[in-house]
Design a protein around this motif. Structure first.
Motif, mmCIF file in Angstrom:
data_model
loop_
_atom_site.group_PDB
_atom_site.id
_atom_site.type_symbol
_atom_site.label_atom_id
_atom_site.label_comp_id
_atom_site.label_asym_id
_atom_site.label_seq_id
_atom_site.Cartn_x
_atom_site.Cartn_y
_atom_site.Cartn_z
ATOM 1 N N VAL A 221 0.828 -1.217 0.000
ATOM 2 C CA VAL A 221 0.000 0.000 0.000
ATOM 3 C C VAL A 221 0.854 1.256 0.000
ATOM 4 C CG1 VAL A 221 -1.934 -1.161 1.118
ATOM 5 C CG2 VAL A 221 -0.279 0.053 2.527
ATOM 6 N N LEU A 226 -1.222 1.501 -7.917
ATOM 7 C CA LEU A 226 -2.678 1.447 -7.814
ATOM 8 C C LEU A 226 -3.141 1.254 -6.376
ATOM 9 C CD1 LEU A 226 -5.131 1.610 -9.699
ATOM 10 C CD2 LEU A 226 -5.110 -0.889 -9.801
ATOM 11 N N LEU A 227 -2.446 0.425 -5.617
ATOM 12 C CA LEU A 227 -2.842 0.164 -4.234
ATOM 13 C C LEU A 227 -2.641 1.399 -3.367
ATOM 14 C CD1 LEU A 227 -1.368 -3.417 -3.782
ATOM 15 C CD2 LEU A 227 -3.715 -2.789 -4.328
ATOM 16 N N ARG A 230 -5.736 3.670 -4.408
ATOM 17 C CA ARG A 230 -7.110 3.236 -4.138
ATOM 18 C C ARG A 230 -7.282 2.419 -2.865
ATOM 19 N NH1 ARG A 230 -9.109 1.239 -10.163
ATOM 20 N NH2 ARG A 230 -8.582 3.167 -11.288
ATOM 21 N N GLY A 259 -3.755 -4.303 -9.586
ATOM 22 C CA GLY A 259 -3.074 -4.083 -8.319
ATOM 23 C C GLY A 259 -1.607 -4.424 -8.408
ATOM 24 N N THR A 278 -5.064 -6.939 -5.037
ATOM 25 C CA THR A 278 -5.902 -6.113 -5.908
ATOM 26 C C THR A 278 -6.366 -4.876 -5.158
ATOM 27 O OG1 THR A 278 -7.920 -7.318 -5.319
ATOM 28 C CG2 THR A 278 -6.711 -8.092 -7.244
ATOM 29 N N ALA A 279 -6.623 -3.831 -5.910
ATOM 30 C CA ALA A 279 -7.098 -2.582 -5.331
ATOM 31 C C ALA A 279 -8.562 -2.700 -4.940
ATOM 32 C CB ALA A 279 -6.913 -1.438 -6.329
#
Length: 296
Positions: A221, A226-227, A230, A259, A278-279
């Motif tokens: 994160v 992307l993580l 989002r 993700g 995944t996001a």
């Protein structure tokens, strides 16, 4: 000895599990959220910072509800045959800093993996209104058991990256990290008692696999494009080798359209493998598509 496959799908409802702000803060600190910069991500590690609302780190959900209580319904194999083989988690909504969930657990799959069998134990966490908050799947390796067929095919699984990682993140574990992480509820002496560790064949106590899992999520994160944008929607990985407190973790991240893929190494050895994250938006989209398919 056998696995009781007739119990697949039978749901066991556990007692409600509650947590407060301190429990959420403790979890974040136990996976290294306050290191190396104590001011980074203080929404996870403090509850009184100016202009900041406390948040719960997503993988906190794995310590809620345990593994569904007694495992007597799974089979008549011995405890020494069991290894924690993998963990997946899907977040259906953001956890509040304090709250309550009721775990609903069931054996969801049994299949062969080499000379061993795998039991997948699914735990759904529902809030007091009955809304699904998170779903976790614990993969348990039952050594020496076979004869249950191949692993079910699933979408969104690991695909071997064909390039160098987009990011490589180092995180130092502390020598007392297992002692801190055990305060989340897993008091297995394998992680704290040198005598128990020796009986299990280890030179010293090992770090909880779910601590390594949480640290990988933290690296993702913070560093996956992307993580970071989002938030984390799901994360899945296999436990490949033990980690000892004090080792440095190296998380390799490959960005994807949904993700990231990832691996975690310690001293050059893979300890978490076949990682897929995944996001949050991707998880919501998958759920919507499943609802549309069911309606049609």
């Amino acid at each position: 000895m056998a696995i009781f496959t007739e119990n697949i799908g039978k749901v066991s409802v556990g007692k409600a599990v509650t947590w407060d702000r301190d429990a959420a803060l403790l979890y974040a600190l136990s996976i290294g959220a306050g290191r190396p910069d104590a001011t980074e991500g203080i929404d996870y590690t403090t509850e009184s910072s100016f202009g900041i609302q406390q948040k719960v780190f997503p993988t906190f959900a794995v310590v809620l509800g345990g593994s569904g209580g007694s495992m007597d319904h799974l089979g008549d194999f011995k405890l020494h045959q069991i290894l924690h083989g993998g963990q997946s988690l899907v977040l259906h909504c953001e956890l509040p800093p304090q709250g309550s969930v009721t775990p609903r657990s069931y054996m969801s799959a049994v299949y062969d993996q080499g000379k061993n069998a795998i039991i997948e134990l699914t735990t759904e966490l529902a809030d007091p209104e009955g809304q699904l908050v998170a779903t976790s799947v614990t993969s348990m390796v039952i050594r020496g058991e076979t004869g249950y067929g191949p692993r079910p095919e699933r979408a969104g699984s690991w695909a071997e990256p064909g390039s160098e990682p987009d990011a490589v993140i180092e995180q130092a574990t502390s020598v007392d990290q297992a002692l801190l992480y055990r305060l989340n509820g897993d008091r297995n002496p394998l992680h704290s008692d040198p005598v128990m560790a020796s009986k299990a064949g280890f030179p010293r106590p090992v770090l909880h696999g779910l601590c390594t899992y949480g640290m990988a999520a933290l690296a993702l994160v913070r560093n996956s494009t992307l993580l970071a944008e989002r938030g984390l929607g799901s994360i899945n990985a296999r436990f490949a080798a033990p980690v000892f407190p004090g080792q440095v973790l190296e998380t390799r991240i490959w960005n994807t359209a949904a993700g990231a893929l990832f691996q975690v190494l310690a001293d050059g050895k893979i300890v978490l493998d076949r990682g897929v994250a995944t996001a949050a938006a991707a998880v919501a989209q998958d759920a919507a598509e499943l609802q549309d398919a069911a309606a049609n």
